[in-house]
Design a protein around this motif. Structure first.
Motif, short mmCIF file in Angstrom:
data_model
loop_
_atom_site.label_atom_id
_atom_site.label_comp_id
_atom_site.label_asym_id
_atom_site.label_seq_id
_atom_site.Cartn_x
_atom_site.Cartn_y
_atom_site.Cartn_z
N VAL A 107 -5.00 -11.93 -4.85
CA VAL A 107 -5.71 -11.59 -3.62
C VAL A 107 -5.54 -10.09 -3.44
O VAL A 107 -4.41 -9.62 -3.26
CB VAL A 107 -5.15 -12.34 -2.40
N MET A 108 -6.64 -9.37 -3.53
CA MET A 108 -6.54 -7.92 -3.65
C MET A 108 -7.31 -7.22 -2.54
O MET A 108 -8.48 -7.50 -2.32
CB MET A 108 -7.12 -7.53 -5.02
N ILE A 109 -6.62 -6.34 -1.85
CA ILE A 109 -7.33 -5.45 -0.92
C ILE A 109 -7.72 -4.22 -1.71
O ILE A 109 -6.86 -3.61 -2.37
CB ILE A 109 -6.42 -5.04 0.27
N GLU A 110 -8.99 -3.84 -1.65
CA GLU A 110 -9.41 -2.71 -2.46
C GLU A 110 -10.62 -2.05 -1.82
O GLU A 110 -11.51 -2.72 -1.31
CB GLU A 110 -9.74 -3.19 -3.89
N LEU A 163 -0.39 -13.66 -5.92
CA LEU A 163 0.05 -12.27 -5.74
C LEU A 163 -0.91 -11.55 -4.80
O LEU A 163 -2.12 -11.51 -5.04
CB LEU A 163 0.09 -11.57 -7.11
N LEU A 164 -0.34 -10.99 -3.73
CA LEU A 164 -1.12 -10.20 -2.78
C LEU A 164 -1.00 -8.73 -3.17
O LEU A 164 0.11 -8.21 -3.28
CB LEU A 164 -0.60 -10.39 -1.36
N LEU A 165 -2.13 -8.09 -3.39
CA LEU A 165 -2.12 -6.68 -3.83
C LEU A 165 -2.75 -5.83 -2.73
O LEU A 165 -3.96 -5.93 -2.48
CB LEU A 165 -2.93 -6.53 -5.12
N ASP A 166 -1.91 -5.03 -2.10
CA ASP A 166 -2.42 -4.22 -0.99
C ASP A 166 -2.76 -2.82 -1.50
O ASP A 166 -1.90 -1.96 -1.61
CB ASP A 166 -1.37 -4.15 0.12
N GLU A 167 -4.02 -2.62 -1.80
CA GLU A 167 -4.53 -1.34 -2.31
C GLU A 167 -3.68 -0.84 -3.47
O GLU A 167 -3.17 0.29 -3.46
CB GLU A 167 -4.61 -0.32 -1.18
N GLN A 226 0.84 -1.19 0.00
CA GLN A 226 0.00 0.00 0.00
C GLN A 226 0.88 1.26 0.00
O GLN A 226 0.63 2.21 -0.72
CB GLN A 226 -0.90 -0.01 1.25
N GLY A 227 1.94 1.21 0.81
CA GLY A 227 2.85 2.36 0.91
C GLY A 227 4.01 2.27 -0.08
O GLY A 227 5.02 2.94 0.10
N LEU A 228 3.88 1.41 -1.06
CA LEU A 228 4.84 1.19 -2.15
C LEU A 228 6.15 0.53 -1.72
O LEU A 228 6.51 -0.51 -2.23
CB LEU A 228 5.12 2.49 -2.91
N GLU A 229 6.88 1.12 -0.78
CA GLU A 229 8.11 0.49 -0.28
C GLU A 229 9.09 0.12 -1.39
O GLU A 229 9.77 -0.90 -1.34
CB GLU A 229 7.79 -0.79 0.54
N LEU A 230 9.15 0.97 -2.41
CA LEU A 230 10.13 0.72 -3.48
C LEU A 230 11.52 1.13 -3.00
O LEU A 230 11.67 1.84 -2.01
CB LEU A 230 9.74 1.52 -4.73
N PHE A 231 12.54 0.68 -3.73
CA PHE A 231 13.90 1.07 -3.39
C PHE A 231 14.15 2.43 -4.05
O PHE A 231 14.48 2.51 -5.22
CB PHE A 231 14.89 -0.01 -3.85
N GLU A 232 13.98 3.47 -3.26
CA GLU A 232 13.89 4.84 -3.77
C GLU A 232 15.14 5.33 -4.50
O GLU A 232 15.06 6.12 -5.43
CB GLU A 232 13.58 5.80 -2.62
N ASP A 233 16.31 4.88 -4.03
CA ASP A 233 17.55 5.40 -4.63
C ASP A 233 17.89 4.73 -5.95
O ASP A 233 18.81 5.15 -6.64
CB ASP A 233 18.73 5.21 -3.66
N GLU A 234 17.19 3.66 -6.28
CA GLU A 234 17.51 2.92 -7.50
C GLU A 234 16.54 3.32 -8.61
O GLU A 234 15.45 3.83 -8.34
CB GLU A 234 17.37 1.40 -7.26
N ASP A 235 16.92 3.04 -9.85
CA ASP A 235 15.99 3.32 -10.94
C ASP A 235 15.02 2.14 -11.10
O ASP A 235 15.10 1.14 -10.39
CB ASP A 235 16.74 3.67 -12.24
N VAL A 236 14.10 2.29 -12.06
CA VAL A 236 13.05 1.29 -12.24
C VAL A 236 13.68 -0.08 -12.57
O VAL A 236 13.31 -1.11 -11.99
CB VAL A 236 12.10 1.74 -13.37
N LEU A 237 14.63 -0.07 -13.48
CA LEU A 237 15.26 -1.32 -13.91
C LEU A 237 15.90 -2.05 -12.72
O LEU A 237 15.72 -3.25 -12.54
CB LEU A 237 16.30 -1.02 -14.99
#
Lengths: 277, 345
Positions: A230-233, A197-201, A108-119
Motif C-alpha cells: 500500500v503505497m502513498i505516492e 507493507l505500508l509505504l509512505d512516500e 515519509q520522514g524516515l524516522e531511522l535510528f540515527e545513532d546506529e549503523d545500518v546493520l
C-alpha cells in the motif's frame, strides 16, 4: 474540511467496487479521524486484497498519511470506525501489536535510528520478529541468545544483499544519502517479514535512478514474495506503471478508486491535480 | 577490520573478543587486577573495591539511561533499598552475601519498576520527577522514621565484618577478600550488560531511546520494555547498594542522599554514555581523582581539604568542556589518530 466536497455518486468510478474490509488483507470500515475542527480522514472504507499493490494518491493535506497512521495504529480512529488486518478486527490494538501481526511500515520522514549503523537499524526490527527472551539475552552463550542473534544476522545479511546495501552495513545513518536511507527504511520494515507493507512516500526526494531502483526492489517483493503493498505516492507516472489499483483522496474522503489508467482520466481527479475545472 | 583477519561465522562476529589484538590485550590485562591487591597499598585496595561496587551501580544507571533513555534520579535510594534489604537478610536471617545480594536486587528491581509505571503515560523528565520523589520520600522520611523499623529494620544498622557467601560458608572479611569478591561480581554484571547490549532486548531499548514513536510502529512494546529497563537497572543498583553496605559495615540514610545520584551521573557522563567500558573508565577516574585530590590536599594544604569538592568539580567541568562525550570518545579519537599516523587522514 468535512462537507466541503461534493458527495461521490453512488455508482461508477468514484466509489468503485470496494473489497469487503473485514475479509481483506488490510481494510478499514467507515474510518474518520478528526483533529479538533479538522477532519483529516472522512468516513473512509477500503479493502486491500492479499498480494495487491495499491497506491493512495491525492494532493497535500488530502489525509493520505493520516489514513496510513490510522491503519497502523499510530492514531486511533474516531468512534465508529474499524480497522481489519487479515480479517481480524484490530481497531483497539496498539501499533506494536499490528506490526507483530504482519503490518510493516516505512516513513515519509524516515524516522531511522540515527545513532546506529545500518546493520543495527535492521537488526532492531529483526529482534522484534524473534521476541527475545531476557534470560537468554543476558546469558548469551548458554541461553540460546548467541544462536538467535546469529540467525537474525544471517537473515539481515540476506536483506542487505537483496536491497544492495551490503557496502553500507557499518555506515551510520547520518552519513548516507537520502536514496540509501530510504532503502534502509525499507530493509528495516522487511526484517519484520510483514504480510502487508505500508509505504509512505518511499520515493520522495529520490533521483530518477534511485526511484528506478526502489521500484525494482518493490516490484520484486511484490511479484516474487507476494507482498501486499500500500503505497502513498505523488508521482502519477510511477503509480500508473506499478499499481494494480489506485485510491484518490481529497480533503480526507475518497473521490475515486479503481484501475490507475481509468482513475487518472477521471475529470474530478484531473481537477484536483491540475486545479482546472 | 585488521588486515588479514576475517570472520568465518556470524557467531565469531558477535564475540566480546573478536580480533587477535583484543585477545592479546585481554591476556596481558587480566593479570593486572588479579595481582594488584598484592602490590597496592591497603588504602588503594579499598578505593578499587569501592570502584567495583560503584561500577555495578552505574551499570544499572547505564541500562536505564544510556540504553532505555530514562532519566532516573533515584540512584541513591535504590542503593539504600539494596543496603537495608541486605542488612536484614544478613543480620536477621544469616543467609549470607549471595542470597542478600539477590534479594536486595529483586526488592530494588520491584520498587524501581513501580516508580517506572508513570512511563505508561508520560516520558522523559516527567518520569524522572517520579523517581526524584521516591528519593526524597524514602531518604528524608521513610528510612529516618523509627515507626517504619518493622520494614527497614532500623534507621542505623551495622553489619558483621565477616560474612559467609551462603550462610557462613566461605567468609568474606579482609580487604583483599572484599576486593576480589567485588571484582568478580563487577565482571559478571559488566558481561551481562554487554550481552544485553548486543542482543535484541538491548536493541529495542536503544530504539525506544532514539525514536519511541517509530519503534512502536515497528513492533516494540514501549511500556513493557521501559519497565524491563527499570527492573534490570534497579536490580543492579540494588546489588551495588548491598555490596556498599557490606563494604562499609554500617548503614544510615545519609549515605544514600541525592549526592550519590549526582555522583553516579558524573561518573557515567565522564566515562561516556552508551558503552560499558565508558562506565568502567568513568567510575575509576572519578574515584581515583577523588582519592588523589584529597591525598594531595592533606599533604600539601591540610587546612584546605574542604576545598576538595571545588577542585573536583572544576576538573570535571574542564574535562567535559574539552570532550563532552567523555573519556571513551577521547580515546576513540586517539585510536583513530594513531591508526592514521603519520598521515592526517
Amino acid at each position: 474540511m468535512s462537507g466541503q466536497h461534493a458527495p461521490p455518486p453512488e455508482t461508477g468510478l468514484r466509489t468503485g467496487p470496494p473489497i469487503d474490509p473485514s475479509v481483506a488483507a488490510l481494510g478499514c470500515q467507515s474510518v474518520t479521524k478528526t483533529f479538533g475542527a479538522i477532519t483529516a480522514v472522512d468516513d473512509v472504507s477500503i479493502g486491500i486484497d492479499q498480494g495487491e499493490w495499491v497506491s493512495i494518491v491525492g494532493p497535500n493535506g488530502a489525509g493520505k498519511t493520516t489514513l496510513l497512521n490510522v491503519l497502523n495504529g499510530f492514531y486511533d480512529p474516531d468512534t465508529g470506525g474499524n480497522i481489519y488486518l487479515s480479517g481480524e478486527d484490530v481497531t483497539t490494538e496498539p501499533s506494536y501489536k499490528r506490526a507483530r501481526k504482519g503490518l510493516g511500515r516505512t516513513f515519509q520522514g524516515l524516522e531511522l535510528f540515527e545513532d546506529e549503523d545500518v546493520l543495527e537499524n535492521i537488526m532492531t526490527t529483526r529482534a522484534v520478529k524473534q521476541r527475545p527472551n531476557l534470560l537468554s539475552a543476558l546469558l548469551f552463550y548458554v541461553g540460546g541468545g548467541r544462536r538467535t542473534e546469529a540467525e537474525n544476522m544471517r537473515r539481515v545479511e540476506e536483506i542487505l544483499d537483496y536491497l544492495e546495501l551490503w557496502e553500507y552495513r557499518h555506515s551510520t545513518i547520518g552519513s548516507l544519502p537520502l536514496g540509501i536511507q530510504r532503502r534502509v527504511d525499507l530493509a528495516r520494515s522487511l526484517a519484520l517479514e510483514p504480510d502487508v507493507l505500508l509505504l509512505d512516500e518511499a520515493m520522495s526526494g529520490l533521483t530518477f535512478d534511485e526511484k528506478y531502483d526502489m521500484v525494482r526492489f518493490l516490484a520484486d517483493l511484490h511479484e516474487k514474495e507476494g507482498l501486499t503493498l500500500v503505497m502513498i505516492e505523488h508521482d502519477l507516472e510511477v503509480v500508473t506503471d506499478v499499481s494494480q489499483r489506485m485510491i484518490v483522496l481529497d480533503q480526507g474522503a475518497i473521490i475515486a478508486r479503481g484501475e490507475p489508467d481509468s482513475v487518472v482520466d477521471d475529470p474530478e481527479v484531473q481537477r484536483i491535480y491540475t486545479g482546472v475545472e | 577490520m585488521p588486515s588479514g583477519e576475517y570472520f568465518t561465522s556470524y557467531e565469531d562476529r558477535m564475540g566480546l573478543l573478536r580480533w587477535r589484538i583484543e585477545y592479546v590485550a585481554f591476556a596481558l590485562g587480566l593479570p593486572i587486577p588479579l595481582l594488584a591487591p598484592f602490590v597496592m597499598t591497603g588504602q588503594l585496595v579499598s578505593v578499587f573495591t569501592l570502584v567495583f561496587i560503584f561500577i555495578i551501580g552505574v551499570l544499572g544507571l547505564h541500562v536505564m539511561l544510556s540504553y532505555a533513555g530514562e532519566i532516573v534520579l533515584a540512584q541513591g535510594v535504590f542503593m539504600g533499598i539494596g543496603a537495608y534489604t541486605a542488612s536484614r537478610i544478613i543480620n536477621e536471617l544469616a543467609l549470607g552475601i549471595l542470597p542478600a545480594m539477590l534479594i536486595a536486587g529483586l526488592v530494588t528491581a520491584f520498587i524501581a519498576l513501580v516508580f517506572g509505571l508513570p512511563a505508561w503515560r508520560v516520558k522523559g523528565f516527567y518520569v524522572a520527577i517520579s523517581t526524584l520523589a521516591l528519593q526524597f520520600i524514602a531518604i528524608q522520611f521513610f528510612f529516618r522514621r523509627s515507626e517504619f523499623a518493622v520494614i527497614h529494620g532500623g534507621t542505623q544498622q551495622s553489619l558483621p565484618s565477616n560474612i559467609g557467601l551462603v550462610t557462613d560458608v566461605i567468609t568474606i572479611g579482609s580487604a583483599t577478600e572484599e576486593y576480589f569478591f567485588a571484582f568478580v561480581v563487577m565482571v559478571v554484571f559488566a558481561v551481562l550488560t554487554m550481552n544485553l547490549s548486543r542482543t535484541g532486548i538491548g536493541r529495542m531499548f536503544r530504539a525506544l531511546h532514539e525514536n519511541d514513536l517509530s519503534a512502536q510502529v515497528l513492533g516494540i512494546n514501549r511500556f513493557r520494555n521501559k519497565l524491563m529497563a527499570y527492573a534490570i537497572g534497579g536490580f543492579m543498583v540494588g546489588v551495588s547498594g548491598a555490596l556498599y553496605a557490606i563494604y562499609i559495615g554500617f548503614i544510615t540514610p545519609e549515605f544514600y542522599s541525592i549526592d550519590i545520584t549526582l555522583l553516579q551521573y558524573v561518573m557515567l557522563l565522564l566515562g561516556g554514555m552508551g558503552r560499558v567500558w565508558g562506565v568502567i573508565l568513568g567510575v575509576t577516574t572519578v574515584e581515583l581523582l577523588n582519592h588523589y585530590l584529597l591525598e594531595t590536599l592533606i599533604n600539601a594544604f591540610p587546612e584546605a581539604t574542604a576545598l576538595e569538592p571545588v577542585f573536583f568539580g572544576v576538573i570535571i567541568i574542564v574535562v567535559l568542556i574539552v570532550e563532552p562525550k567523555g573519556i571513551m570518545a577521547a580515546l576513540g579519537q586517539l585510536k583513530e589518530y594513531l591508526r592514521k599516523w603519520p598521515y592526517a587522514y
